[in-house]
Design a protein around this motif. Structure first.
Motif, PDB file in Angstrom:
ATOM      1  N   VAL A   1     -25.820 -46.898 125.017  1.00  0.00           N
ATOM      2  CA  VAL A   1     -25.409 -46.112 126.185  1.00  0.00           C
ATOM      3  C   VAL A   1     -25.056 -44.678 125.784  1.00  0.00           C
ATOM      4  O   VAL A   1     -25.506 -43.727 126.411  1.00  0.00           O
ATOM      5  N   VAL A   2     -24.249 -44.523 124.732  1.00  0.00           N
ATOM      6  CA  VAL A   2     -23.763 -43.177 124.391  1.00  0.00           C
ATOM      7  C   VAL A   2     -24.389 -42.605 123.121  1.00  0.00           C
ATOM      8  O   VAL A   2     -24.186 -41.432 122.806  1.00  0.00           O
ATOM      9  N   GLY A   3     -25.133 -43.417 122.370  1.00  0.00           N
ATOM     10  CA  GLY A   3     -25.886 -42.906 121.218  1.00  0.00           C
ATOM     11  C   GLY A   3     -25.090 -42.742 119.931  1.00  0.00           C
ATOM     12  O   GLY A   3     -25.642 -42.315 118.911  1.00  0.00           O
TER      13      GLY A   3
ATOM     14  N   LYS B   1     -22.570 -37.271 115.311  1.00  0.00           N
ATOM     15  CA  LYS B   1     -22.832 -38.627 114.783  1.00  0.00           C
ATOM     16  C   LYS B   1     -23.507 -39.415 115.887  1.00  0.00           C
ATOM     17  O   LYS B   1     -22.915 -40.313 116.518  1.00  0.00           O
ATOM     18  N   ARG B   2     -24.750 -39.027 116.221  1.00  0.00           N
ATOM     19  CA  ARG B   2     -25.436 -39.669 117.321  1.00  0.00           C
ATOM     20  C   ARG B   2     -26.932 -39.780 117.017  1.00  0.00           C
ATOM     21  O   ARG B   2     -27.455 -39.084 116.143  1.00  0.00           O
TER      22      ARG B   2
ATOM     23  N   LEU C   1     -16.474 -44.545 118.389  1.00  0.00           N
ATOM     24  CA  LEU C   1     -16.474 -44.927 116.969  1.00  0.00           C
ATOM     25  C   LEU C   1     -15.445 -46.021 116.676  1.00  0.00           C
ATOM     26  O   LEU C   1     -14.302 -45.959 117.154  1.00  0.00           O
ATOM     27  N   VAL C   2     -15.865 -46.979 115.858  1.00  0.00           N
ATOM     28  CA  VAL C   2     -14.942 -47.997 115.345  1.00  0.00           C
ATOM     29  C   VAL C   2     -14.187 -47.378 114.169  1.00  0.00           C
ATOM     30  O   VAL C   2     -14.789 -46.696 113.331  1.00  0.00           O
ATOM     31  N   ASP C   3     -12.879 -47.626 114.090  1.00  0.00           N
ATOM     32  CA  ASP C   3     -12.082 -47.135 112.966  1.00  0.00           C
ATOM     33  C   ASP C   3     -12.127 -48.174 111.836  1.00  0.00           C
ATOM     34  O   ASP C   3     -11.706 -49.321 112.043  1.00  0.00           O
ATOM     35  N   PRO C   4     -12.637 -47.796 110.645  1.00  0.00           N
ATOM     36  CA  PRO C   4     -12.718 -48.770 109.548  1.00  0.00           C
ATOM     37  C   PRO C   4     -11.371 -49.425 109.230  1.00  0.00           C
ATOM     38  O   PRO C   4     -11.329 -50.582 108.817  1.00  0.00           O
TER      39      PRO C   4
END
Ligand code: PLP
Length: 393
Positions: free
Chosen positions: A154-156, A292-293, A129-132
């Motif tokens: 790759v990881v969904g 979250k996928r 996950l990208v951190d906002p």
């Protein structure tokens, strides 16, 4: 071949027979060039326009905001190059992306860097996950574009696209998302999420290969990367791939019609695999975010057996099961650590050993149960779990 189990839908999906039927443009009778004024041309134009409307409904967009391309890769290239070709040669500017984008974005970024554009690659956490907050801190006065993928191949993992887009608009910067893996599977409504551009590809949603699209919000200025007769609002010259576009339209219609139910069904199948793995193969661990996928996407590793992933994939293939060791576009690099997993903090040994299991419309519970049996046997036939210490993930 018929009793093979195909669990590699993130690489590509089988054509839905209803899509194939729609592409058989009444046995070759519709063959006109959509730019021609005569009856044959108008017939083809009508089909293209109708399909454009169906593809637009995937995002709640207006048909005039859809630009057909030859692939998701081309849509990504058009989004990035199209922004940076708009003037400012003396000051190319800056863009922000993530470290785990598909090569269609990352390689375009490398090209832009060679041409003077500065690129910030946002890190991701252990789930991908990208951190906002990291995005908010990365803006510069010359930032012209942010591009973060909606779902990782790759990881969904699904990114918080709505939040990332909102932060980007607060800085008055354009926001693009590569939604090739998520469109038609997870809702994205351009009336609620302030994205400016969205990349899509038909072959990931039971449509044909070789046809994609870029959503371009009305008013966003882009330069083309292909020049010619001015088709697709001047953004993608070339005589349209009418059959491909019609197939994409049908695939979009089918995906929109039961997106919610199909997602719930795929989540159930995915969780059934995970529960089965926990029972029979305790060394299995999930990679990516637990919920979250993408609905039909599982990425797993087998602790201590990561070096065996290619052998595992080949023995599954021999037993009639198609899965992937990562992303299909990097199959020739299959034995190298995945840059996505490295960015998620995996050490190089673990980053080599993933099994990607991705489900689609025609998969069933019976297949899932058979897969679990075959997988358990295949993993147990590998070398015993090596004692491997010293890694955290
Ligand atoms: N972006 C992502 C996230 C993908 O997964 C893919 C294909 O795997 C692409 C872009 C490229 O799409 P296409 O195969 O239509 O060029």
């Amino acid at each position: 071949m018929t009793d093979r189990i195909y669990f590699d839908h993130s690489a590509t999906t089988p054509l839905d027979p209803r899509v194939a039927a729609s592409m058989d443009l009444p046995h070759g009778e519709v063959f006109g060039n959509p730019s021609s004024l005569h009856f044959e041309g108008r017939q083809a134009r009508e089909l293209v326009d109708r399909a454009r409307g169906y593809v637009a409904t995937l995002l709640g967009a207006s048909p005039s905001e859809i630009v057909f391309t030859a692939s998701g890769t081309e849509a990504d290239n058009l989004a990035l190059l199209g922004v940076f070709r708009c003037g400012k040669e003396d000051a190319p500017g800056h863009m922000i992306t993530s470290a785990i984008e598909h090569p269609a974005i990352l390689e375009t970024c490398r090209f832009l860097e060679h041409n003077g554009v500065q690129v910030t690659y946002l890190p991701v956490d252990e789930y991908g996950l990208v951190d906002p907050d990291d995005l908010a801190k990365a803006f510069r006065p010359d930032t012209r574009l942010v591009s973060v993928m909606a779902a990782n191949n790759v990881v969904g993992t699904l990114q918080p696209i709505a939040e990332l887009a909102r932060i980007t608009k607060e800085h008055d910067v354009l926001f693009h998302t590569d939604a090739v893996q998520s469109v038609g599977k997870v809702p994205l409504d351009v009336n609620r999420v302030p994205v400016d551009m969205v990349s899509m590809s038909a072959h990931k949603l039971h449509g044909p290969k070789g046809i994609g699209a870029l959503y371009v919000r009305a008013g966003v200025r882009l330069q083309p990367v292909i020049f010619g007769g001015g088709q697709e609002h001047g953004l993608r010259s070339a005589t349209e791939n009418v059959a491909g576009i019609v197939g994409f339209g049908t695939a979009a219609q089918l995906a929109v019609a039961d997106m919610g139910d199909e997602a719930a069904r795929l989540v159930q199948l995915r969780e059934r695999i995970l529960a089965g793995l926990r029972e029979t193969l305790p060394q299995a661990y999930l990679i990516g975010h637990p919920f979250k996928r993408l609905p039909g996407h599982l990425c797993v590793g087998f602790a201590g057996q990561e070096g065996e992933s290619i052998r595992l994939l080949l023995s599954l293939d021999e037993a009639g099961v198609a899965v992937s060791s990562g992303s299909a576009c990097s199959a020739h690099k299959a034995s190298e650590p995945s840059y996505v997993l490295l960015a998620m903090g995996f050490d190089p040994i673990r980053a080599r050993g993933t099994l990607r299991v991705t489900l689609g419309r025609f998969n069933t519970k019976v297949e899932v149960d058979r897969f679990l049996q075959i997988l358990t046997q295949a993993v147990n036939a590998l070398r015993p779990v090596a004692s491997y210490a010293g890694f955290t993930r």
